[in-house]
Design a protein around this motif. Sequence first.
Motif, PDB file in Angstrom:
ATOM      1  N   GLY A 250     -41.919  16.163 -12.549  1.00 31.91           N
ATOM      2  CA  GLY A 250     -42.418  14.821 -12.789  1.00 31.91           C
ATOM      3  C   GLY A 250     -42.417  14.372 -14.233  1.00 31.91           C
ATOM      4  N   THR A 252     -41.286  12.792 -17.696  1.00 39.55           N
ATOM      5  CA  THR A 252     -40.357  11.736 -18.081  1.00 39.55           C
ATOM      6  C   THR A 252     -39.550  12.187 -19.287  1.00 39.55           C
ATOM      7  OG1 THR A 252     -41.884  10.670 -19.649  1.00 39.55           O
ATOM      8  CG2 THR A 252     -42.066  10.047 -17.317  1.00 39.55           C
ATOM      9  N   ASN A 286     -48.495  11.358 -13.987  1.00 36.65           N
ATOM     10  CA  ASN A 286     -47.583  12.295 -13.324  1.00 36.65           C
ATOM     11  C   ASN A 286     -48.328  12.990 -12.183  1.00 36.65           C
ATOM     12  OD1 ASN A 286     -45.889  14.348 -12.493  1.00 36.65           O
ATOM     13  ND2 ASN A 286     -45.504  15.151 -14.544  1.00 36.65           N
TER      14      ASN A 286
END
Length: 407
Positions: A250, A252, A286
Amino acid sequence: MAEPKVLSIVLAGGEGKRLMPLTADRAKPAVPFGGTYRLIDFALSNMVNSNLTKVAVLTQYKSHSLDRHISITWRMSTLLGNYVTPVPAQQRRGPHWFQGSADAIYQSMNLINDENPDYIVVFGADNIYRMDVRQMLDAHIDSGLAASVAAIRVPRSEASAFGIIDAGSDRVIERFLEKPSDPPGLPDSPDESFASMGNYIFSRKQFVEMLEFDGQNADSKHDMGGNIIPAFVAQRECAVYDFTENQVPGATEKDRNYWRDVGTIDAYFDAHMDLISVVPEFNLYNQRWPILTQQPQLPGAKFTLHSTAESSIVTNGCIISGGDVDHSVLSPGVRVEDHASVDRCVVMHNSRIGRNCVVRNAILDKNVVVPDGVHVGIDREADEARGFHISDNGVTVVPKNTKVEQV
């Protein structure tokens, strides 16, 4: 192959002097962060998300709120033998408190003896990051060495501010350097250096032997980074683990490999500002690797007519009653009254900002009251006259339970 037995130890006994006055009444790992969390929640979330569920938290200074938070929040399944438990200094080695981070573990050797692990994970309690610790454990086991140190890559031009790791292409650490004037570059990136994150993994037998040796050395400071790791380095028994290789579900592109030491007021404040940009430097949202904590049982945030909140985190129980909030983080129960302006602030639990107030570049600890018409963070001389701490970068800190006086 049988699953290795692992004991995780989180070092949470530091005073946090550089975070004063936020640590005047609490241990550094118990300092609130990000609205609803405490600093220690990040390390513990990484452990639990990594399926490392036997965790001892070593505490010492002003530990009451930290012990209470762990006991109430971090309840694990006893049916499965899992636990997160606070362990206070117990003077098991004589009538003295912990003399350093290594001595804290040495004095708590009963934890290792009782659990009888194959490997021991030793992490700090007060940094902001996500990490799959299992990946580092696998790398440690594959290395065949006694110790491993997690490291972040930092620009070589800035590396003199850190403890620096000099390792060859085989990842075996050659030197462990404390704030060197001429930091070594990396074999694959000469303009970067490895800085220690203060996170370690050890093979049990060698670690216990080293703790015993260090515990008998009257000249040692009994520090993990200052004594234990250099001793393993001298034996060529210490590997570096490159944090950039850690893959967290998760993550980024922007917050991948994010790590912040929030040991000063300015670093703590800047880390909050990282949370609230449009694409945050560190993404609290997340859901595949959540940061866990105990959420207060309060209703959702409420905004009355003409209230605004932009680029901000406003948590449950907050009421914005005609005020304006911008680039700020508001903890549960905060109230902002009519025509008040709050900009670039961290406002902790149950604080009250009255009508027509202006609060800028400030940290308000819990239960602060800013009466109607009072300004904070606008006039440095006024804040200094009130006795407030002002950081190097101009952040005003209002201590817990303060009613701000008009000057």
